[in-house]
Every structure is written in C-alpha cells, then in structure tokens.
Design an enzyme around this catalytic site. Structure first.
Site, PDB file in Angstrom:
ATOM      1  N   ASP A 146      35.177  44.329  42.732  1.00 47.06           N
ATOM      2  CA  ASP A 146      35.939  45.452  42.172  1.00 47.06           C
ATOM      3  C   ASP A 146      36.711  45.031  40.940  1.00 47.06           C
ATOM      4  OD1 ASP A 146      37.222  47.897  41.869  1.00 47.06           O
ATOM      5  OD2 ASP A 146      38.652  47.530  43.476  1.00 47.06           O
ATOM      6  N   GLU A 164      31.630  51.173  40.600  1.00 47.16           N
ATOM      7  CA  GLU A 164      32.429  50.641  41.699  1.00 47.16           C
ATOM      8  C   GLU A 164      31.482  50.084  42.766  1.00 47.16           C
ATOM      9  OE1 GLU A 164      35.562  50.246  41.738  1.00 47.16           O
ATOM     10  OE2 GLU A 164      36.436  51.715  40.359  1.00 47.16           O
ATOM     11  N   HIS A 203      35.558  49.692  35.175  1.00 48.31           N
ATOM     12  CA  HIS A 203      36.770  49.055  34.646  1.00 48.31           C
ATOM     13  C   HIS A 203      36.660  47.537  34.703  1.00 48.31           C
ATOM     14  CE1 HIS A 203      38.444  48.077  38.748  1.00 48.31           C
ATOM     15  NE2 HIS A 203      37.679  49.093  39.083  1.00 48.31           N
ATOM     16  N   HIS A 255      40.498  44.068  46.934  1.00 51.49           N
ATOM     17  CA  HIS A 255      41.953  43.910  46.745  1.00 51.49           C
ATOM     18  C   HIS A 255      42.556  42.883  47.687  1.00 51.49           C
ATOM     19  CE1 HIS A 255      42.502  48.191  44.792  1.00 51.49           C
ATOM     20  NE2 HIS A 255      41.473  47.500  44.289  1.00 51.49           N
ATOM     21  N   GLU A 289      42.041  51.057  35.264  1.00 52.57           N
ATOM     22  CA  GLU A 289      41.679  51.885  36.418  1.00 52.57           C
ATOM     23  C   GLU A 289      42.579  51.654  37.614  1.00 52.57           C
ATOM     24  OE1 GLU A 289      39.689  52.915  40.211  1.00 52.57           O
ATOM     25  OE2 GLU A 289      40.282  50.932  39.490  1.00 52.57           O
ATOM     26  N   GLU A 290      42.981  50.402  37.827  1.00 50.01           N
ATOM     27  CA  GLU A 290      43.733  50.077  39.041  1.00 50.01           C
ATOM     28  C   GLU A 290      45.134  50.687  39.061  1.00 50.01           C
ATOM     29  OE1 GLU A 290      42.348  49.076  41.511  1.00 50.01           O
ATOM     30  OE2 GLU A 290      40.716  47.691  41.041  1.00 50.01           O
TER      31      GLU A 290
END
Length: 417
Positions: free
Chosen positions: A139, A198, A110, A383, A173-174
């Site tokens: 990510d 990933e 993604h 994140h 995706e998130e």
C-alpha cells in the site's frame, strides 16, 4: 487504504533487462510468460521504492521518489508534468503516452505511506520464497511498480492500439488526497477507463468502495464550581453522553452505512462543571443519499435534551466519496474474470468497506469512466509492521493490466447511463 473486502453477488534501480519486441497479438500464455520475466525487475523497482521513506508530508523522501518516477515515466515514452499537491508536500505526477487507437486509460495510485521517518531503515525491504515485506510494500508502492512494469511490458510488445494511457501518481492519499482529488476528478472525466492500484488481499478486483465522512457533535453548557454551586452549572458532558446514546444507531446495516463515535472530549478540571464537550465519529457509506439521511436524522434526534439550557449541534464533514456500485465497473470485472480464466486462474469481484481515490474518479449518473479498484499486487497487513505482498501474484496481476488494456482497446465496453 483501510478496511476489508466483502463478497458481493452477481528500479528505482530500474534495471529492466531489454525485452524482445513482440507482436501485438501475443497470446495469453505468452503474455503471462513475459510477465513472469518482469518479476525480477519488478522486485528491484519495489525494493528501491520501499527503501525510501515517503510518509505523507515527508518532503525529502517524497521529492526523491517523485524525481525517480518522473524519470521512469519519461523513459517509457511519456510526456510528464508535475503540479503541487498543496497543502501536502510533493507533486501530482501525470504522465501521458499516446497510441494509435481510441480507448483512453487512466492508471493511478499514490506513492505516500503512513509510516514515519526512519521506518525504511528499521524495517528494510526483504523477501522470502513466498512474500516480500517492508513499509508500503503493498500500500501502495507495489501498485506503483505494477503500473510501471505493465507499461514496460506493453512497450516490449510494441502495442500501440490504445488512444491514450495516462498515469497519475499522487503523494497524499493516506491523509485524504486534499491536494490531488481535483486532479483525479478532472483526469477521470477525460478517460474511458480508470484502473486504481490499491492492493487486494486476495485475487480480486473491486467494483465498489465506501465513502468516508466525519461526523461531529458538540455541546455547550455552563461552568460552575462542582462543589459549592453545581446547580448553577449546565453539565455539557452529561448532555454529551445523552446525545451519544441517542445517536448511536445512525447507521443503516441494510445499506451498509456505519456511524461510529470514536473520540470524545469534555471538561477541564475535576472541580468544575464542564461547559463544553465535543465528539467525533467515522461514517462509511455506499449510497449517496445516506449523507442527507444521516444529517437530517442526527439534527432531529439532538432536539431532545436531558440537561436544560444546553446547546447541541451536529454536522457532517464530507470526505472521500464512494465508488458506487455501477454497471461500468461490473462489466470491467467480467472482462477481468474472463481474461484471468484464460490463464487458469479465478478472479472475484468484491465491494470493499474502505475508501479510496477511486471514489473521486466516479461520476454519478454517467457511464464513463468505467472504474476498477485494487488492480495492484495482492497483499495484506496494510499499515502495520507485518505488511507484505504475495510474490506469486506479481506476474498474474501484470498480465491482468496488460491484457485489459489490449482487450479494451480492441473491444470497447458499451455501458448505458
């Protein structure tokens, strides 16, 4: 992407310097050297990607990166199409490169992040001797760059013995991949191998991931005045507390299933007996049968009530499915370990608690496609403001993708159903 790995038994300033075309039988050492030569270009690619805010739903940045990725794939010789990823903004970018062989590969990751508008300006891309930092650097913009530069290296080697290499970049995706999960599933069924990019947090490839479901509990009671007529009410909050205690052990540690209640709401005012209460929770699982078990057990347990005349309901909303432990992924991991050992490095197969888009690619009961997750660059702090990648992992991970494609194009896996 969420969670931590568990050990299992067993550019775009795309200013790539022109590379000399090399023979397709390039040795492991030579491939690693060429991957090292790609490192500066990889970092330029990564810097421009990280410098654009692409939080899920941020239309301006998503569209800008989408345009860049389409152009880049075309420059690599791919036929490219873009389809809407509704209900999210942006598109699913699919690039296809045809070779002369039979093996069919899907490389996917993604290009959205979890970060809000303005984050790239507040925390711009930076690198020191060991790490590079920035929003989404690992990510999964590091994975996007990994795919692009792996293809660049294959092109420089003039390797065409694969049948098809398909690239999928998705923008949602998130938030669960609602607008891309069908595309992922459809494409996966047309390929022999799926590599998802990933980031691992160490030198590893992932052979199994968890599925993610949402569990919901609701209680309907009856309101009344809390001071003058509490006995006429039916307290939904009290019943909710009773049910949460009963439902707290729905998980199954032996199978790796967890059910954790995380949100509870009930009542409107202090002087009113609450007529309703709701709770939500997170379910993680790797055994497909656990959905039915948890649903059945939950509905059995809620039949015993503490507060008379209340109504209780329990349900599970299916989310991202698991990549179930399977022979195909394990055999791919063994190939990857062998290729890594040829450059003097070790690689660990792992199972991971988080859920990823690899779950949508997995077909229960089928031998194909064989799937490997965490083929991206090594990184951590996902994140968070501390998110980073390990610069020393860039060349080995480029080497891994290129070598896996070449190896599998010449020596196909034989996987039983």
């Amino acid at each position: 992407m969420l969670g931590q790995p568990l050990k299992i038994a067993a550019a775009l300033v795309f200013s790539f310097a022109p590379l000399m075309t090399l023979a397709a039988d390039t040795s492991s050492t030579q491939t690693l050297e060429q991957a090292e030569a790609q490192k500066s270009g990889y970092l330029k690619t990564l810097e421009q990607l990280v410098s654009i805010d692409t939080g899920t739903g941020q239309e301006e940045g998503i569209n800008k990166v989408q345009e860049i990725l389409v152009d880049r794939l075309k420059s690599l010789g791919a036929e490219v199409s873009v389809t809407p990823a509704s209900p999210s903004v942006g598109g699913n970018i699919v690039g296809t490169i045809k070779g002369n062989g039979k093996a069919r590969f899907l490389l996917m990751v993604h290009y959205d992040t979890v970060f809000g508008p303005g984050t790239a300006a507040k925390r711009p891309f930076r690198a020191d001797e060991a790490r590079a930092y920035g929003p989404g650097v690992a990510d999964a913009k590091g994975g996007v760059a990994m795919i692009l530069h792996s293809l660049q290296l294959l092109k420089a080697q003039d390797f065409k013995q694969f049948g098809t290499i398909t690239v999928l970049f998705n923008p949602d995706e998130e938030t669960g991949s609602a607008g891309s999960k069908t595309v992922i599933a459809d494409l996966a069924r047309k390929h022999d191998y799926v590599f998802s990019y990933e980031p691992p947090d160490k030198e590893a490839v992932t052979v199994a991931t968890n599925g993610i479901n949402a569990v919901h509990l609701s209680v309907k009671g009856r309101a009344s005045h809390a001071g003058s007529a509490p006995e006429e009410g039916r307290n939904a909050v009290i019943e909710m507390g009773h049910q949460l205690v009963r439902l707290k052990d729905l998980g199954n540690p032996a199978k790796g299933t967890t059910v954790n209640w995380t949100i509870v709401n009930g009542g409107d005012k202090r002087n009113i007996i609450p007529a309703s209460a709701v709770a939500e929770g997170d379910m993680r699982y790797s055994d497909l049968s656990e959905y039915d078990r948890v649903l059945s057990e939950g509905n059995r347990l809620i039949q015993e009530k503490l507060v008379p005349d209340t109504e209780v309901s329990f349900r599970i909303d299916k989310g991202r499915p698991p990549l179930v432990k399977n022979s195909g992924s394990e055999q791919l991991a063994e190939r990857a370990k062998s290729l890594y050992s040829s450059i003097g490095r070790t690689l660990e197969p792992v199972a991971m608690r988080f859920g990823t888009d690899a779950g949508y690619a997995y077909v229960p009961g089928e031998s194909k496609p064989a799937i490997l997750e965490t083929m991206g660059v090594v990184g951590a702090g996902l994140h968070s403001p501390e998110e980073y990648i390990d610069l020393s992992s860039i060349a080995p991970r480029l080497y891994l993708t290129v070598s896996m494609i070449k190896e599998l194009s010449e020596k196909e896996l034989t996987v039983a159903n």
